[in-house]
Design an enzyme around this catalytic site. Structure first.
Site, mmCIF file in Angstrom:
data_model
loop_
_atom_site.group_PDB
_atom_site.id
_atom_site.type_symbol
_atom_site.label_atom_id
_atom_site.label_comp_id
_atom_site.label_asym_id
_atom_site.label_seq_id
_atom_site.Cartn_x
_atom_site.Cartn_y
_atom_site.Cartn_z
ATOM 1 N N TYR A 78 -24.771 -2.154 -38.524
ATOM 2 C CA TYR A 78 -24.097 -0.875 -38.310
ATOM 3 C C TYR A 78 -22.630 -0.957 -38.733
ATOM 4 O O TYR A 78 -21.882 -1.797 -38.250
ATOM 5 C CB TYR A 78 -24.168 -0.481 -36.834
ATOM 6 C CG TYR A 78 -24.163 1.008 -36.624
ATOM 7 C CD1 TYR A 78 -25.347 1.721 -36.503
ATOM 8 C CD2 TYR A 78 -22.966 1.712 -36.581
ATOM 9 C CE1 TYR A 78 -25.351 3.092 -36.318
ATOM 10 C CE2 TYR A 78 -22.954 3.084 -36.399
ATOM 11 C CZ TYR A 78 -24.147 3.765 -36.275
ATOM 12 O OH TYR A 78 -24.143 5.127 -36.113
ATOM 13 N N CYS A 193 -28.087 8.483 -25.991
ATOM 14 C CA CYS A 193 -29.547 8.477 -25.910
ATOM 15 C C CYS A 193 -30.175 7.327 -26.686
ATOM 16 O O CYS A 193 -31.065 6.624 -26.189
ATOM 17 C CB CYS A 193 -30.122 9.820 -26.355
ATOM 18 S SG CYS A 193 -29.823 10.259 -28.089
ATOM 19 N N ASP A 211 -29.700 3.929 -34.215
ATOM 20 C CA ASP A 211 -29.663 5.390 -34.130
ATOM 21 C C ASP A 211 -31.055 5.996 -33.991
ATOM 22 O O ASP A 211 -32.033 5.463 -34.519
ATOM 23 C CB ASP A 211 -28.991 5.970 -35.373
ATOM 24 C CG ASP A 211 -27.488 5.765 -35.377
ATOM 25 O OD1 ASP A 211 -26.915 5.526 -34.292
ATOM 26 O OD2 ASP A 211 -26.882 5.842 -36.460
ATOM 27 N N ALA A 212 -31.119 7.146 -33.322
ATOM 28 C CA ALA A 212 -32.397 7.814 -33.099
ATOM 29 C C ALA A 212 -33.097 8.165 -34.407
ATOM 30 O O ALA A 212 -34.318 8.024 -34.523
ATOM 31 C CB ALA A 212 -32.183 9.074 -32.253
ATOM 32 N N HIS A 246 -32.098 13.551 -30.800
ATOM 33 C CA HIS A 246 -32.233 13.053 -29.427
ATOM 34 C C HIS A 246 -33.466 12.167 -29.325
ATOM 35 O O HIS A 246 -34.449 12.352 -30.053
ATOM 36 C CB HIS A 246 -32.346 14.216 -28.438
ATOM 37 C CG HIS A 246 -32.225 13.788 -26.996
ATOM 38 N ND1 HIS A 246 -31.080 13.231 -26.485
ATOM 39 C CD2 HIS A 246 -33.125 13.805 -25.979
ATOM 40 C CE1 HIS A 246 -31.262 12.950 -25.200
ATOM 41 N NE2 HIS A 246 -32.498 13.273 -24.876
ATOM 42 N N HIS A 258 -34.290 9.548 -19.995
ATOM 43 C CA HIS A 258 -33.384 9.619 -21.146
ATOM 44 C C HIS A 258 -31.950 9.731 -20.675
ATOM 45 O O HIS A 258 -31.683 10.021 -19.503
ATOM 46 C CB HIS A 258 -33.752 10.813 -22.040
ATOM 47 C CG HIS A 258 -33.446 12.148 -21.425
ATOM 48 N ND1 HIS A 258 -32.916 13.197 -22.133
ATOM 49 C CD2 HIS A 258 -33.595 12.615 -20.152
ATOM 50 C CE1 HIS A 258 -32.762 14.256 -21.356
ATOM 51 N NE2 HIS A 258 -33.166 13.939 -20.155
#
Length: 292
Positions: A78, A193, A211-212, A246, A258
């Site tokens: 990242y 989240c 990341d989602a 999300h 969550h």
């Protein structure tokens, strides 16, 4: 090669060091917290002692790669910028096995004289130098330190954590109920989240994307009528457009746990009748299923 002669392949040469995260959190105004979120001023966070690659240094800032946080933004990890004062250059053999892993929500790191030095988050790990019955001596970016053994588990490496199942992922998550949401949060002082989903998997022996939107592309795709406890549920911001914004963890019985941006923070909710129900667009399973 950067200006200090550290090549990009030197994955363990730089570490995240002291940042009094609770003090920073407490001093943020509501307006500042809102800016962090809605203006996306924070991308992610590093835990104490976490390895990074330093790509570039400009004044008081360093452009880094967080090598333990997988991302499509960079194949190495990242990317982002951190204050240079929060980094420490160390030798390549800094992280030798075994490691001491923080398994409480937070625990105190003591200095070489066993005086309280810094409060660390769940999921932080440091190299072990010596094990005693009540204390574990560790290497830190600031020198030698100590943990109370009751708050720590020792493993050969972070890759050697036992792999849990969906139930164990949810059990890990439950201890953080009511913890306030924090944009970009990757610690037990505040999760977003996807940071929440990432950490609960990490602590159960699974390395998943940060990341989602990336998490929704890997793992095993699961049909909505075949959901099991511990599966990840993904939601799109604009119905039908597929832009993931999300993620939650399936809790069973039509519920999910969550980290919510609402005032409730980490919570368990029923999907039916919620604002998330119509936005559910993907489900993925990362944990190892038990053989039958």
């Amino acid at each position: 090669m950067d200006r200090f002669g550290i090549t990009k392949s030197h994955r363990s040469s730089w570490l995240n060091k002291t940042c009094i995260i609770t003090k920073w959190y407490d001093e943020l105004t509501k307006k500042q917290r809102d800016h962090l979120c809605y203006e996306k001023r924070v991308q992610s966070q590093l835990l104490y002692g976490e390895e990074v690659i330093v790509d570039q240094i400009e004044g008081k800032w360093a452009k880094i790669i967080a090598v333990n946080q997988p991302s499509k933004k960079d194949e190495r990890g990242y990317p982002g910028w951190v204050p240079l004062t929060q980094l420490k250059l160390v030798s390549q053999d800094w992280r030798e096995p075994p490691i001491a892993l923080v398994t409480n929500e937070q625990t105190i790191l003591y200095d070489s004289n066993k005086l309280p030095f810094l409060e660390l988050s769940y999921g932080t790990y440091l190299p072990v130098l010596k094990q005693q019955e009540s204390w574990i001596k560790v290497r830190t970016p600031e020198g030698e330190g100590w943990f109370q053994a009751k708050n720590i588990k020792v493993y050969n490496s972070i890759k050697d954590l036992p792999q849990g199942n969906g139930q164990s992922i949810v059990k890990s998550a439950e201890q953080f109920l009511k913890l306030p949401y924090f944009w970009g949060g990757m610690s037990a002082f505040g999760y977003d989240c996807s940071g929440f989903a990432y950490t609960m998997h990490k602590m159960n022996g699974y390395r998943i994307p940060r990341d989602a939107s990336d998490q929704a592309l890997q793992g095993k795709q699961v049909a909505f009528n075949e959901l099991k406890i511990g599966d990840l549920l993904f939601f799109e911001g604009d119905i039908g457009k597929g832009n993931i914004n999300h993620v939650g963890i399936y809790y069973g019985n039509g519920q999910m746990i969550h980290s919510s941006i609402s005032s409730t923070g980490i919570e368990v909710i029923s999907l039916a009748g919620s604002r998330y129900e119509s936005k559910l667009c993907e489900a993925r399973r990362y944990y190892q299923e038990e053989s039958t």
